[in-house]
Design an enzyme around this catalytic site. Sequence first.
Site, PDB file in Angstrom:
ATOM      1  N   LYS A 178      -0.934  -9.701   2.849  1.00 21.67           N
ATOM      2  CA  LYS A 178      -0.159  -9.189   3.989  1.00 21.67           C
ATOM      3  C   LYS A 178      -1.062  -8.249   4.770  1.00 21.67           C
ATOM      4  O   LYS A 178      -1.844  -7.512   4.181  1.00 21.67           O
ATOM      5  CB  LYS A 178       1.084  -8.446   3.512  1.00 21.67           C
ATOM      6  CG  LYS A 178       1.855  -7.747   4.647  1.00 21.67           C
ATOM      7  CD  LYS A 178       3.222  -7.272   4.210  1.00 21.67           C
ATOM      8  CE  LYS A 178       3.263  -5.873   3.666  1.00 21.67           C
ATOM      9  NZ  LYS A 178       2.725  -4.814   4.568  1.00 21.67           N
ATOM     10  N   ASP A 229       0.830  -1.213   0.000  1.00 18.82           N
ATOM     11  CA  ASP A 229       0.000   0.000   0.000  1.00 18.82           C
ATOM     12  C   ASP A 229       0.864   1.264   0.000  1.00 18.82           C
ATOM     13  O   ASP A 229       0.330   2.376  -0.112  1.00 18.82           O
ATOM     14  CB  ASP A 229      -1.032  -0.003   1.140  1.00 18.82           C
ATOM     15  CG  ASP A 229      -0.390  -0.023   2.512  1.00 18.82           C
ATOM     16  OD1 ASP A 229       0.853  -0.107   2.601  1.00 18.82           O
ATOM     17  OD2 ASP A 229      -1.138   0.029   3.512  1.00 18.82           O
ATOM     18  N   SER A 230       2.201   1.091   0.034  1.00 22.15           N
ATOM     19  CA  SER A 230       3.080   2.258  -0.166  1.00 22.15           C
ATOM     20  C   SER A 230       2.882   2.827  -1.573  1.00 22.15           C
ATOM     21  O   SER A 230       3.311   3.946  -1.861  1.00 22.15           O
ATOM     22  CB  SER A 230       4.555   1.881   0.054  1.00 22.15           C
ATOM     23  OG  SER A 230       4.951   0.858  -0.835  1.00 22.15           O
ATOM     24  N   GLU A 255       9.458  -4.009  10.245  1.00 26.38           N
ATOM     25  CA  GLU A 255       9.809  -2.706   9.667  1.00 26.38           C
ATOM     26  C   GLU A 255      10.316  -1.743  10.743  1.00 26.38           C
ATOM     27  O   GLU A 255       9.648  -1.523  11.771  1.00 26.38           O
ATOM     28  CB  GLU A 255       8.593  -2.086   8.947  1.00 26.38           C
ATOM     29  CG  GLU A 255       8.929  -0.708   8.361  1.00 26.38           C
ATOM     30  CD  GLU A 255       7.936  -0.172   7.355  1.00 26.38           C
ATOM     31  OE1 GLU A 255       6.992  -0.887   6.971  1.00 26.38           O
ATOM     32  OE2 GLU A 255       8.108   0.989   6.943  1.00 26.38           O
ATOM     33  N   ASP A 291      -1.095  -6.519  -0.286  1.00 26.64           N
ATOM     34  CA  ASP A 291      -1.305  -5.807   0.982  1.00 26.64           C
ATOM     35  C   ASP A 291      -2.792  -5.500   1.159  1.00 26.64           C
ATOM     36  O   ASP A 291      -3.441  -5.040   0.215  1.00 26.64           O
ATOM     37  CB  ASP A 291      -0.557  -4.459   0.897  1.00 26.64           C
ATOM     38  CG  ASP A 291       0.295  -4.183   2.106  1.00 26.64           C
ATOM     39  OD1 ASP A 291       0.218  -4.946   3.083  1.00 26.64           O
ATOM     40  OD2 ASP A 291       1.060  -3.201   2.064  1.00 26.64           O
ATOM     41  N   GLU A 322      -0.991  -5.570   8.404  1.00 27.16           N
ATOM     42  CA  GLU A 322      -0.180  -4.935   9.440  1.00 27.16           C
ATOM     43  C   GLU A 322      -0.814  -5.150  10.817  1.00 27.16           C
ATOM     44  O   GLU A 322      -2.037  -5.102  10.947  1.00 27.16           O
ATOM     45  CB  GLU A 322      -0.099  -3.415   9.189  1.00 27.16           C
ATOM     46  CG  GLU A 322       0.645  -3.043   7.935  1.00 27.16           C
ATOM     47  CD  GLU A 322       0.768  -1.525   7.747  1.00 27.16           C
ATOM     48  OE1 GLU A 322       0.423  -0.755   8.664  1.00 27.16           O
ATOM     49  OE2 GLU A 322       1.217  -1.129   6.656  1.00 27.16           O
TER      50      GLU A 322
HETATM   51  O1  KIV Z   1       3.634  -1.150   1.348  1.00 26.29           O
HETATM   52  C1  KIV Z   1       4.793  -1.578   1.374  1.00 26.29           C
HETATM   53  O2  KIV Z   1       5.598  -1.394   0.436  1.00 26.29           O
HETATM   54  C2  KIV Z   1       5.202  -2.296   2.585  1.00 26.29           C
HETATM   55  C3  KIV Z   1       6.663  -2.553   2.779  1.00 26.29           C
HETATM   56  C4  KIV Z   1       7.321  -1.305   3.210  1.00 26.29           C
HETATM   57  C5  KIV Z   1       6.899  -3.687   3.710  1.00 26.29           C
HETATM   58  O3  KIV Z   1       4.379  -2.611   3.387  1.00 26.29           O
END
Ligand code: KIV
Length: 286
Positions: A118, A49-50, A187, A88, A120
Site C-alpha cells: 500500500k 505504518d500506524s 481516509e 505499507d 499513500e
Molecule cells: O497505517 C495504517 O494503519 C493505515 C490505515 C489507517 C489505513 O494506513
Amino acid sequence: MAEAIKKLTIFDLQEKVDRGEKIFQVTAVDYPTGQLVDRAGIDCILIGDSLGMTALGYSGTVPVTMDEMIHHAKAISRAVKRALLVGDLPLGAYHASTADAVNSAMCMVKEGGADVVKLEGGEDFAPMAEAVVRAGIPVMAHIGLTPQLVSKIGGYKVQGKSAETGVQLLKDALAMERAGCFAIVLEAIPDRVAQVITERLKIPTIGIGAGPNCDGQNLVLHDMVGLFDRFTPKFVKRYANCWEIIGKALADFQDDVRKGTFPSAEHSFTMKDDEYQALLQQIPKK
Ligand code: KIV
C-alpha cells in the site's frame, strides 16, 4: 485431516464486492495481533505504518523506516494463514523515484512476506504505483488523510470538505485506478465524497472515516480494542477496552503475590521427598 486454509487474493476481494459483500481490513502490528485478526476471518491484514504510533511510540508515522516495517512484517507474515497481507510502504520508501518504489515494494514482499503493498498519495504518486504494478506487485492506494504527508496537508484533518478538494480526491482516485491499483483506502473524507468515489471507481474502496458507503471498512486493531491511549479519532468505534482488562490483570497479579496466593501448588513444580532429603544432606546447615 484438517482442511487446508485457502489464502485470499486480490480477486477474492473484487468477487466479494461483486456479490454485494463488504471487505474487512484491520491493521495488525506483530505475531499475536496478526494471529488474532487472521483467525477472526478478516479479509485483509494491513501491516500499517500506524504501528509507528501503536507499537513503537512515535508521535506519528513520519519517522517510521523501511527496516522497522520489515521487522514487523516478518512477524505478522509468520502468523497469517488466510488473509491478504498488505504491507505499507513508509515515508521515503517510494517518494523520490519509480525505482525506489519498485525496490521498496520488492523488499516488502520478499523480506517482509507481504502479498501486496500500500502507498499513500494521489495523482502525484500514480507513476510510482504504476511502476510497482508493472513489476508484478499489486498495489493498494491510499488517499484523503495521508498521515505521512501531515505537514503538507496541515495536520490530521478531514480532507475533501469543499467541492474543489472533493473533485481533486476523485481525480486522485481515478489516477490510482488507471495506474493499476487493485483497491483504494479512503481516509477521513466526507461520506458523500466517499460515495461519489465508490460509485465512479471499478476497484473496491476501503474506508476509514469515510462513511458507510465504501466497499469495505478498515480499523486499526489497537484503536478498536482500546490498546492505544494517546487519542481516539472520531471515526474509531471501540469494541473492547483491553487497556482496562490488562491493567486489572497486572493489579491482580501484584495483589496475589502480596497475599501469597500466587504462585499456588497449581503453578509450582514438585521434588520427590527422597531427592529433597538427599539435597539437604549435601548442603551446609543454615
Ligand atoms: O497505517 C495504517 O494503519 C493505515 C490505515 C489507517 C489505513 O494506513
